[in-house]
Each structure stands twice: as structure tokens, then as C-alpha cells.
Scaffold this active site. Structure first.
Site, PDB file in Angstrom:
ATOM      1  CG  ASN A  11      58.114  45.333  50.997  1.00 31.48           C
ATOM      2  OD1 ASN A  11      58.656  46.396  51.268  1.00 31.48           O
ATOM      3  ND2 ASN A  11      57.097  44.858  51.688  1.00 31.48           N
ATOM      4  CB  ALA A  12      60.339  49.858  47.981  1.00 39.06           C
ATOM      5  CG  ASP A  70      56.537  34.644  55.459  1.00 41.76           C
ATOM      6  OD1 ASP A  70      56.154  35.797  55.158  1.00 41.76           O
ATOM      7  OD2 ASP A  70      55.744  33.725  55.678  1.00 41.76           O
ATOM      8  N   GLY A 152      54.108  48.914  57.925  1.00 44.07           N
ATOM      9  CA  GLY A 152      53.389  47.776  58.489  1.00 44.07           C
ATOM     10  C   GLY A 152      52.905  48.050  59.906  1.00 44.07           C
ATOM     11  CE1 TYR A 153      49.407  44.029  62.048  1.00 41.76           C
ATOM     12  CE2 TYR A 153      51.067  43.280  60.482  1.00 41.76           C
ATOM     13  CZ  TYR A 153      49.780  43.242  60.970  1.00 41.76           C
ATOM     14  OH  TYR A 153      48.852  42.406  60.386  1.00 41.76           O
ATOM     15  CG  ASP A 154      57.684  49.196  61.662  1.00 39.42           C
ATOM     16  OD1 ASP A 154      57.648  47.991  62.009  1.00 39.42           O
ATOM     17  OD2 ASP A 154      58.471  49.628  60.804  1.00 39.42           O
ATOM     18  CE  LYS A 174      61.248  47.316  61.415  1.00 38.56           C
ATOM     19  NZ  LYS A 174      60.255  47.465  60.360  1.00 38.56           N
ATOM     20  CG  HIS A 179      61.259  41.126  63.217  1.00 35.72           C
ATOM     21  ND1 HIS A 179      60.957  42.367  63.753  1.00 35.72           N
ATOM     22  CD2 HIS A 179      60.682  41.097  62.000  1.00 35.72           C
ATOM     23  CE1 HIS A 179      60.214  43.042  62.887  1.00 35.72           C
ATOM     24  NE2 HIS A 179      60.036  42.300  61.823  1.00 35.72           N
TER      25      HIS A 179
END
Length: 196
Positions: A11-12, A70, A152-154, A174, A179
């Protein structure tokens, strides 16, 4: 010369994030860079299980020190969903960030409780065995997408005390508070202590 470590991802976006966090400490190699193009199954029902599956797969087949992660978005009003299914929330057979975010917003449309947290588990496998590191950032889900940075959900996740979504805050911020950053910082502290 920086020590090398393999991050079990192709995943880049994730790779860029991790390299930015570890830039002065490790040479981070992707799966493609070690010749691994397999689609590693993530069949566990926990984040810890999936991270370990990926790290074990690479460590056993390629004989390298490796870490995998994950991440789950856990939404209080949805009983902790999407959780371990965060990446394939809209479609069980594929990743679709736009569809995932749309589904989340639709499910929360009539909810006043928008509390959520991102939780990342990093699994490291090296000559000394298996090690797990956890990073959590609490926050809430915005009522609509905001911002155009990140992935994603950002655009819908507002971390605590920020008032802006990850996509509005930008990658540099970020990478300091996310996380994944928190879990990776624990990983780095562990590696540095052992090397020291």
C-alpha cells in the site's frame, strides 16, 4: 548505513507514512522490493491476528525481520464496527475507500453519538520472536467529508482536540498524532532500546 526492515505492505500510502515516520532510523523496504507480490490473506477476526498473519508470512518465506500492521476504525454507535473489516466495509471482496466512507456516513446519519477511535496494531517478527505494539487515537466522525489530503477515512475522522479531519490537517500533522504513528513510535522505541 541504516538498518533495514521490511514493512509487509504494498500500500503506497501506508509505505509513505511509515517511511516519513522512520526516515532517519531505518531503511524501510516494501514487499515488492523483496520480491513478494503475494496477496497475503487476512483471515483473523482481530487486528492483532491479521498483523501477525502478515508478518509471519513474510518472515517465514523470506527470512527477514518484518513488521506488519492492521488498523480498525471502531465506531461507538455501531458497536465497534467496522473494526477488523475497516478496509472492506462496503464490499467484503475488495477495498473501496469512497464506498466505505459513504456506507459509514449513511449508517451514522441518524446518530447523535459520533464517537470513534482508530486503533493500529503493529506486529514485529525478528530473531527474538514476536512483538505487538498498539496505537490508538480517539475522536469522532464528521457529518460529511472535509479536506483532500490523506486517504481512506481521513476526510471524516476528527481526532480529539483538533477540530479538523485528518484530511484537513494534512500528512505531516497526521504522521505525528495518528494511530499508526503512535504504534510505530512504540516499535521504534523498542528497536532503539534493543540496539542501544
Amino acid at each position: 548505513m541504516l538498518p533495514e526492515i521490511v514493512f509487509a505492505t504494498n500500500n503506497a500510502h501506508k509505505l509513505d507514512e511509515i517511511r516519513a515516520i522512520l526516515k532517519d532510523k531505518f531503511l524501510v523496504r516494501s514487499l515488492a522490493e523483496i520480491g513478494c507480490h503475494d496477496d497475503i490473506p487476512e483471515t483473523a477476526d482481530t487486528l492483532e491476528g491479521n498483523a501477525l498473519i502478515k508478518a509471519r508470512y513474510v518472515a517465514e518465506r523470506y527470512g527477514v525481520s518484518c513488521f506488519a500492521d492492521d488498523t480498525g476504525l471502531e465506531v461507538e454507535a455501531l458497536g465497534g464496527r467496522p473494526g477488523v473489516h475497516t478496509a472492506r466495509y462496503a464490499f467484503p471482496d475488495r477495498y473501496d475507500a469512497e464506498a466505505n466512507t459513504t456506507k459509514l456516513l449513511e449508517e451514522l446519519a441518524d446518530k447523535t453519538n459520533r464517537k470513534a477511535r482508530f486503533r493500529t496494531i503493529v506486529a514485529l517478527i525478528d530473531k527474538d520472536g514476536e512483538h505487538l505494539f498498539e496505537g490508538i487515537v480517539s475522536g469522532e466522525i464528521a457529518p460529511e467529508r472535509r479536506g483532500d489530503k490523506g486517504f481512506g477515512y481521513d476526510p471524516v475522522f476528527i481526532p480529539e482536540n483538533e477540530g479538523l479531519t485528518f484530511a484537513e490537517l494534512g500528512v505531516a500533522v497526521k504522521n505525528e498524532i495518528s494511530h499508526r504513528a503512535r504504534a510505530v513510535q512504540k516499535l521504534v522505541a523498542f528497536l532503539e532500546k534493543r540496539a542501544g
